[in-house]
Design a protein around this motif. Sequence first.
Motif, PDB file in Angstrom:
ATOM      1  N   PHE A 124      40.483  46.431  36.165  1.00 51.68           N
ATOM      2  CA  PHE A 124      40.791  45.349  37.198  1.00 51.68           C
ATOM      3  C   PHE A 124      41.609  45.807  38.466  1.00 51.68           C
ATOM      4  N   ARG A 125      42.279  46.818  38.242  1.00 57.10           N
ATOM      5  CA  ARG A 125      43.411  47.178  39.389  1.00 57.10           C
ATOM      6  C   ARG A 125      42.707  47.426  40.672  1.00 57.10           C
ATOM      7  N   PRO A 126      41.420  48.246  40.717  1.00 58.06           N
ATOM      8  CA  PRO A 126      41.039  48.903  41.979  1.00 58.06           C
ATOM      9  C   PRO A 126      39.818  47.606  42.705  1.00 58.06           C
ATOM     10  N   VAL A 127      39.635  46.483  41.855  1.00 62.04           N
ATOM     11  CA  VAL A 127      38.667  45.528  42.060  1.00 62.04           C
ATOM     12  C   VAL A 127      39.241  44.436  42.788  1.00 62.04           C
ATOM     13  N   LEU A 174      40.791  43.030  44.757  1.00 65.59           N
ATOM     14  CA  LEU A 174      41.196  42.799  46.334  1.00 65.59           C
ATOM     15  C   LEU A 174      40.697  41.708  46.808  1.00 65.59           C
ATOM     16  N   PRO A 175      41.635  41.242  48.063  1.00 63.45           N
ATOM     17  CA  PRO A 175      41.230  40.068  48.887  1.00 63.45           C
ATOM     18  C   PRO A 175      40.077  40.578  49.837  1.00 63.45           C
ATOM     19  N   LEU A 176      39.319  39.464  50.144  1.00 61.71           N
ATOM     20  CA  LEU A 176      38.447  39.601  51.257  1.00 61.71           C
ATOM     21  C   LEU A 176      37.243  40.790  51.090  1.00 61.71           C
ATOM     22  N   GLN A 177      37.135  40.790  49.705  1.00 61.17           N
ATOM     23  CA  GLN A 177      36.012  41.506  49.255  1.00 61.17           C
ATOM     24  C   GLN A 177      34.920  40.993  48.315  1.00 61.17           C
ATOM     25  N   PRO A 178      33.795  40.832  48.506  1.00 63.04           N
ATOM     26  CA  PRO A 178      32.833  40.175  47.793  1.00 63.04           C
ATOM     27  C   PRO A 178      32.748  40.606  46.219  1.00 63.04           C
ATOM     28  N   LEU A 179      33.032  39.820  45.179  1.00 62.77           N
ATOM     29  CA  LEU A 179      33.168  40.218  43.920  1.00 62.77           C
ATOM     30  C   LEU A 179      32.085  39.398  43.006  1.00 62.77           C
ATOM     31  N   LEU A 180      32.164  39.905  41.936  1.00 58.31           N
ATOM     32  CA  LEU A 180      31.115  39.373  40.624  1.00 58.31           C
ATOM     33  C   LEU A 180      32.112  39.015  39.676  1.00 58.31           C
ATOM     34  N   LEU A 181      32.611  37.743  39.360  1.00 57.04           N
ATOM     35  CA  LEU A 181      33.397  37.773  38.034  1.00 57.04           C
ATOM     36  C   LEU A 181      33.016  37.173  37.024  1.00 57.04           C
ATOM     37  N   SER A 182      33.412  37.208  35.976  1.00 53.69           N
ATOM     38  CA  SER A 182      33.082  36.752  34.625  1.00 53.69           C
ATOM     39  C   SER A 182      34.508  36.223  33.751  1.00 53.69           C
ATOM     40  N   TRP A 183      34.262  35.142  33.191  1.00 54.56           N
ATOM     41  CA  TRP A 183      35.386  34.519  32.655  1.00 54.56           C
ATOM     42  C   TRP A 183      35.057  33.712  31.497  1.00 54.56           C
ATOM     43  N   GLY A 232      37.143  30.894  27.949  1.00 50.53           N
ATOM     44  CA  GLY A 232      38.009  30.050  27.522  1.00 50.53           C
ATOM     45  C   GLY A 232      37.916  28.737  28.231  1.00 50.53           C
ATOM     46  N   GLU A 233      38.959  27.668  27.775  1.00 52.39           N
ATOM     47  CA  GLU A 233      39.143  26.280  28.226  1.00 52.39           C
ATOM     48  C   GLU A 233      40.329  26.353  28.743  1.00 52.39           C
ATOM     49  N   GLY A 234      40.810  25.230  29.440  1.00 54.52           N
ATOM     50  CA  GLY A 234      42.146  24.929  29.832  1.00 54.52           C
ATOM     51  C   GLY A 234      42.090  25.218  31.398  1.00 54.52           C
ATOM     52  N   GLU A 235      43.379  24.778  31.836  1.00 51.78           N
ATOM     53  CA  GLU A 235      43.695  24.949  33.324  1.00 51.78           C
ATOM     54  C   GLU A 235      43.190  26.552  33.824  1.00 51.78           C
ATOM     55  N   ILE A 236      43.822  27.599  32.991  1.00 53.72           N
ATOM     56  CA  ILE A 236      43.824  28.844  33.414  1.00 53.72           C
ATOM     57  C   ILE A 236      42.715  29.654  32.110  1.00 53.72           C
ATOM     58  N   ARG A 237      41.660  30.140  32.932  1.00 55.96           N
ATOM     59  CA  ARG A 237      40.745  30.846  31.922  1.00 55.96           C
ATOM     60  C   ARG A 237      40.950  32.395  32.048  1.00 55.96           C
ATOM     61  N   THR A 238      40.330  33.076  31.017  1.00 54.83           N
ATOM     62  CA  THR A 238      40.529  34.444  30.897  1.00 54.83           C
ATOM     63  C   THR A 238      39.556  35.271  31.594  1.00 54.83           C
ATOM     64  N   LEU A 239      40.004  36.045  32.604  1.00 47.59           N
ATOM     65  CA  LEU A 239      38.904  36.984  33.193  1.00 47.59           C
ATOM     66  C   LEU A 239      38.466  38.133  32.155  1.00 47.59           C
ATOM     67  N   LYS A 240      37.184  38.165  32.186  1.00 47.42           N
ATOM     68  CA  LYS A 240      36.525  39.169  31.040  1.00 47.42           C
ATOM     69  C   LYS A 240      36.041  40.367  32.079  1.00 47.42           C
ATOM     70  N   GLY A 241      35.633  40.248  33.202  1.00 43.94           N
ATOM     71  CA  GLY A 241      35.081  41.279  33.968  1.00 43.94           C
ATOM     72  C   GLY A 241      35.135  41.077  35.491  1.00 43.94           C
ATOM     73  N   ALA A 242      35.077  42.166  36.183  1.00 41.57           N
ATOM     74  CA  ALA A 242      34.972  41.863  37.743  1.00 41.57           C
ATOM     75  C   ALA A 242      34.490  43.281  38.269  1.00 41.57           C
ATOM     76  N   GLU A 243      33.627  42.875  39.119  1.00 45.68           N
ATOM     77  CA  GLU A 243      32.664  43.893  39.772  1.00 45.68           C
ATOM     78  C   GLU A 243      32.604  43.847  41.095  1.00 45.68           C
TER      79      GLU A 243
END
Length: 262
Positions: free
Chosen positions: A51-54, A56-65, A67-78
């Motif tokens: 996750f560390r190098p990906v 970043l703000p102002l960059q187009p990403l593809l996120l996968s997450w 879970g339930e509740g107010e805060i979900r768990t990030l599973k992937g970021a490209e």
Amino acid sequence: MPAVKRVTHEPAYVLHHHDWSESSLIVEAFTRGHGRMALVAKGAKRPSSNFRPVLLPLQPLLLSWGGEGEIRTLKGAEWGGGLVMPTGDALLSGYYANELLMKLLAREDAHPRLFDAYAALVHVLASPDAEALGAAALRAFELLLLRHTGHLPALDVQTLTLAPLQDDAPYRLVVEGGLRAAHGDDEVWLAGAAWLALSAALDEQAAFTAALQAVAGWPAGEQARLRQQLRALLHYHCGGNTLRTRQLMLELQRLKSPVAFS
């Protein structure tokens, strides 16, 4: 809105993040189909994290997450590819847009057309045209943000009377009062023709591009008066406190031109 247990490869941008634990972050992301989401990125602060190098703000990403509740768990970021990071004033403008979204968007309230406008703004800020078009692009985004969050009155009539605008008459956008005829002591206003042009642009399918082109064609003084009126409205709806990025911009301007602010 029912909880979504698993989402994959959702177009998104990072708006902000803060520490969750010694090794993890809470990421505030603006997503196209689900709105603003809070996601915990476990282990993101570790040097070996994917996750560390990906993230970043102002960059187009593809996120996968998941879970339930107010805060979900990030599973992937490209990384979505295609853009370099804006620099200088364009970078500050991007952070300013991010702060506006954080202030004005409720969580999990999708605004796909606003997301597209934000993506277009980031594209302009990261392009060689940023210096020439960045200010007009920011005005276009501010207009669309106010409209999509329900804070922008109709720009083709006077708000209180619904009287149509006259091309050559002066009108002012005021907090809590909407669009009204400018008084004799009003220094900040735009002609009816300018407001009507913005109204027509915002109704276009490609509203961001249309509004950008409309504002970019105006003289600098007219663009400045639009900025002042939009900033007053945004300031009010953001709670009345000066935005952190706005304060930083002002401080940098003072450093560049100390005499102008003495």
